[in-house]
Design a protein around this motif. Structure first.
Motif, short mmCIF file in Angstrom:
data_model
loop_
_atom_site.label_atom_id
_atom_site.label_comp_id
_atom_site.label_asym_id
_atom_site.label_seq_id
_atom_site.Cartn_x
_atom_site.Cartn_y
_atom_site.Cartn_z
N ASP A 389 -88.92 88.93 -7.97
CA ASP A 389 -88.63 88.18 -6.75
C ASP A 389 -89.33 88.81 -5.55
OD1 ASP A 389 -87.04 86.34 -8.04
OD2 ASP A 389 -85.21 87.51 -7.73
N ALA A 390 -89.28 90.13 -5.50
CA ALA A 390 -89.93 90.84 -4.39
C ALA A 390 -91.44 90.65 -4.47
CB ALA A 390 -89.58 92.32 -4.43
N TYR A 393 -92.31 87.26 -3.24
CA TYR A 393 -92.13 87.21 -1.78
C TYR A 393 -93.37 87.75 -1.06
CZ TYR A 393 -89.55 87.53 2.65
OH TYR A 393 -89.12 87.39 3.95
N ARG A 397 -96.82 85.56 0.99
CA ARG A 397 -97.30 85.80 2.35
C ARG A 397 -98.80 86.08 2.36
NH1 ARG A 397 -93.43 83.31 3.03
NH2 ARG A 397 -91.43 84.05 3.83
N GLY B 83 -90.65 79.26 3.85
CA GLY B 83 -89.52 79.98 4.43
C GLY B 83 -88.43 79.98 3.37
N PHE B 84 -88.14 81.18 2.85
CA PHE B 84 -87.24 81.28 1.69
C PHE B 84 -85.79 80.94 2.05
CE2 PHE B 84 -89.51 83.57 -1.83
CZ PHE B 84 -90.77 83.57 -1.26
N PRO B 87 -84.21 85.02 1.57
CA PRO B 87 -85.28 86.02 1.75
C PRO B 87 -84.94 87.31 1.00
CG PRO B 87 -84.72 84.98 3.83
CD PRO B 87 -83.66 84.56 2.85
N ILE B 88 -85.96 87.91 0.41
CA ILE B 88 -85.76 89.06 -0.47
C ILE B 88 -85.75 90.36 0.35
CG2 ILE B 88 -86.67 90.23 -2.51
CD1 ILE B 88 -86.01 87.32 -3.05
N VAL B 142 -88.37 95.62 4.98
CA VAL B 142 -88.31 94.16 4.97
C VAL B 142 -86.92 93.65 4.56
CG1 VAL B 142 -89.29 92.07 3.95
CG2 VAL B 142 -90.76 94.03 4.42
N ASN B 143 -86.25 93.01 5.50
CA ASN B 143 -84.95 92.36 5.27
C ASN B 143 -83.82 93.28 4.84
OD1 ASN B 143 -85.79 89.72 5.90
ND2 ASN B 143 -86.65 89.44 3.86
N ASN B 154 -86.22 86.33 10.63
CA ASN B 154 -87.37 87.10 10.15
C ASN B 154 -88.37 86.19 9.42
OD1 ASN B 154 -88.90 89.42 9.80
ND2 ASN B 154 -87.84 90.03 7.93
N GLU B 155 -87.86 85.17 8.74
CA GLU B 155 -88.75 84.21 8.09
C GLU B 155 -89.61 83.50 9.14
OE1 GLU B 155 -88.23 85.47 4.86
OE2 GLU B 155 -88.86 83.44 4.35
#
Lengths: 453, 250
Positions: A389-390, A393, A397, B83-84, B87-88, B142-143, B154-155
């Motif tokens: 998942d990471a 992500y 981007r 945009g999740f 978010p991870i 991150v997150n 943040n997204e």
């Protein structure tokens, strides 16, 4: 393949035949300790996998080889000070060189050390400073429990001695560079003793290097006594070639209110076994034992740790992380003793592993032995793959897969690097780990050593 | 800009999307609404290139290019932003390093030099202001340890940094209180231009009070069953999704 009895017998012969060379130049204290250890070695022998503590590391192939053993100091035909120049920017250290386990005879004199600090070879220390030496030598290592420690003690001739007197703070870290350099396959025995007196502070960085491609077996034992209120850091950077075997046993005794941090980073090597023993022998000690290993090919690393809370109100943090690729194998054993009266102990331990291939292996074993009732202890071990998942992500981007993997691996490892309490060293290790994780051999760019990996 | 034709998608052999058709022109905002399990998030993930899903039929053309042939990172660099919904958290990867790497990858794709450290920091500062995100958050990993609202902000911050051509916002409103919702929506609106497009995926109409859609689609059981103007969102808010289900015989 020779069996273990032959290997043990060869060492017995070596000891008997080399008796004169062994005792020559060593102090009575060393020789007395040596005799006793040899008897212990004869009982224990080189540990085999039958020994629970060595279940995951087979030392027979490591020992089953006709190594040369130097029982006296061999003059070095070049000036190692010229060969070795560490390029780490801003890492301003007091540098000491050791060659094949011996204190290098032409070390530059360390002029910037505070008064009273002693940095010299173990042999020299035994002769010149018997009061200090005899009070500590052989007092912390436990040859009776481990055959390789007994073997080291029986064959120990030299190594590094550091003494930091009461109240003295050494600002600049002492950088110890162990150079393995030989024209033949070699077994090196190194014995170090560090004595940090009350309220003193010292940071030691140990870098292991191999200068030639010969097969090496390095068996080292380091004893450290950290007196009340003293602060001591020991960073060990293991970066050798695939044909090397590193056996590294560290015994640290901490007195009350002392603070110790060790960080053992295994970047490269054939077979590595680290024994980390900590005895918290006074109240309100803090111990931080960290380690990281990045292994691929058929490399093997085994971290065996034992944290002994023998007094109340101490804190220990232990964290080891590994990234494993190829057919690499690793083992971790984390033993924590909390003795009967060691109430209010706080002991935390974890071992996290990232497996990048199907063939990499890790055996991890936490072991808590708690005989007190008012304590807080935790332990945890994880073995996992890259977080998909990471990864997605990061890729979503615009970061390509390879770089995204790199970022995640680096992030995983960085948690251990950030515990380093010497800033420039932290930056350098970050860089070394980054290149190592990219699958490149990580040596300092301009290091003139050109280690044979 | 985006043309989806007869898109069929399965996961583990189960068909989730059963023939989606969708056309989006530059500058348009499309809302995709629908009940839980309709396939909204699957559509978003497939657009971004998540490989958990198998596209069994159909095509997605983005600016003349076949999107399905591209790796997620290439889609991102072509201008797609997801945009999740969740978010991870990535411990150990700093937001600064993450964004610097991403921005420079985008720049490389466009044939531009990497930003200098100071230009990058200036860009960060400007975009942070846009989404009212605290520096304390962007200085962290991150997150990591962010609240739900902070993650969504943040997204949008990342979206602002990357300036996509097509933003797909997957349930960006879920779990947001009204203040956070306003901030997030304002951020999206400020980033709006006549060239870029947005797909807003949501279960509720509330977000669409702030981000006004040109077109609203209802996704149900893997198909788009209704397409209309923004008034459709209000109708759905009022009547729920049951009438859609009934109309479609479920």
């Amino acid at each position: 393949m020779a069996n273990i009895d032959t290997i043990n017998k060869d060492f017995a012969d070596l000891f008997e035949q080399g008796k004169e060379l062994l005792s020559n130049g060593s102090s009575d204290c060393m020789n007395k300790t040596r005799e006793k250890a040899f008897v212990q070695f004869q009982e224990l022998g080189v540990p085999t996998r039958v020994n629970e503590n060595y279940k995951y590391t087979n030392l027979i192939p490591a020992f089953d080889h006709p190594y040369n053993v130097n029982l006296r100091y061999m003059e070095v035909d070049v000036d190692l000070n010229d060969i070795f120049q560490c390029d780490v920017p801003e890492l301003d250290t007091n540098m000491v060189l050791l060659t094949n386990g011996w204190f290098y005879g032409n070390n530059k004199v360390l002029t910037e050390l505070p008064e009273g600090v002693i940095v010299c070879g173990v042999q020299e220390a035994a002769q010149k400073y018997p009061d200090i030496f005899n009070a500590h030598y052989g007092k912390y290592a436990k040859p009776e429990e481990d055959g390789i420690v007994a073997l080291n003690t029986a064959l120990a001739k030299d190594g590094l001695f550091i003494y930091v007197p009461k109240g003295v703070v050494i600002d600049k870290p002492i950088q110890v560079v162990n150079l393995l350099r030989s024209d033949r396959d070699l077994m090196a025995t190194q014995r170090n003793l560090f004595v940090i007196e009350e309220n003193a502070q010292a940071k030691i960085i140990v870098c292991d290097h191999t200068l030639t491609h010969h097969k090496y077996l390095s068996n080292s034992v380091t004893e450290v006594n950290v007196a009340p209120n003293a602060v001591f850091d020991l960073y060990t950077l293991q970066n050798q070639h695939l044909n090397s075997v590193i056996l590294n046993s560290i015994f640290i005794r901490q007195d009350k209110h002392s603070n110790v941090l060790t960080n053992t980073i295994s970047l490269y090597g054939g077979t590595i076994r680290n024994n980390h023993h900590v005895l918290l022998d006074g109240e309100h000690c803090e111990n931080n034992t960290y380690g990281m290993y990045l292994m691929d090919n058929k490399q093997h690393v085994d971290n065996f740790t034992s944290i002994d809370h023998s007094k109340p109100n101490c804190l220990s943090n232990e964290h080891f992380k590994g990234v494993m690729d190829g057919e690499a194998t690793a083992a971790f054993a984390g033993r924590i003793y909390v003795r009967r009266d060691a109430q209010k102990t706080l002991a935390y331990q974890s071992n996290n592993n990232l497996l990048l291939s199907d063939d990499a292996q890790i055996n991890t074993k936490p072991q808590l032995i708690i005989d007190a009732d008012d304590v807080k202890c935790s332990h945890g071990a994880t073995v996992g793959q890259m977080d998909e998942d990471a990864l997605f992500y990061l890729r979503a981007r615009g970061i390509d897969e390879k770089e995204a993997r790199q970022m995640l691996m680096f992030a995983f490892a960085h948690e251990i690097i950030e515990k380093i309490r010497v800033e420039p060293l932290k930056d350098r290790i970050d860089a070394l780990v980054d290149t190592r994780l990219r699958g490149e051999i990580s040596k300092c760019n301009t290091c003139a050593l050109a280690c044979k990996n | 800009m985006l043309s989806i034709k007869n898109l069929h998608v399965s996961i583990d052999g189960k068909e989730i999307l059963k023939g989606i058709n969708l056309e989006i022109k530059p500058g348009e905002v499309h809302a995709i609404m629908g009940p839980n399990g309709a396939g909204k998030s699957t559509l978003a993930s497939v657009l971004a290139g998540r490989d958990l899903y198998e596209v069994t039929e159909g095509e997605i053309i983005f600016q003349g290019k076949n999107l399905l042939d591209m790796a997620p990172e290439d889609r991102a660099k072509e201008g797609i932003f997801l945009g999740f919904q969740y978010p991870i958290e990535i411990p150990g990867v700093s937001t600064v390093n993450f964004m610097k790497t991403a921005v420079n990858e985008h720049r490389k794709h466009k044939g531009l030099d990497p930003l200098t450290a100071s230009d990058f920091l200036r860009l960060m500062r400007d975009k942070k202001a846009l989404v009212e995100i605290d520096s304390k958050l962007t200085n962290r990993s991150v997150n990591e340890g962010f609240s739900g609202g902070e993650k969504k902000k943040n997204e949008i911050f990342q979206m602002a940094m990357l300036e996509p051509k097509l933003a797909v916002l997957d349930e960006t409103d879920s779990g947001l209180d009204i203040d956070a919702l306003r901030i997030v929506a304002n951020g999206v609106n400020k980033l709006k231009t006549a060239e870029n497009s947005t797909i807003v995926i949501t279960h509720y109409q509330r977000l669409l009070d702030y981000i006004i859609p040109d077109v609203v689609h209802v996704l149900f059981d893997g198909r788009i069953v209704k397409t209309a103007g923004k008034e459709l969102a209000l109708e759905l808010e009022e009547k729920g999704y049951d009438w859609i289900k009934e109309e479609n015989g479920k």
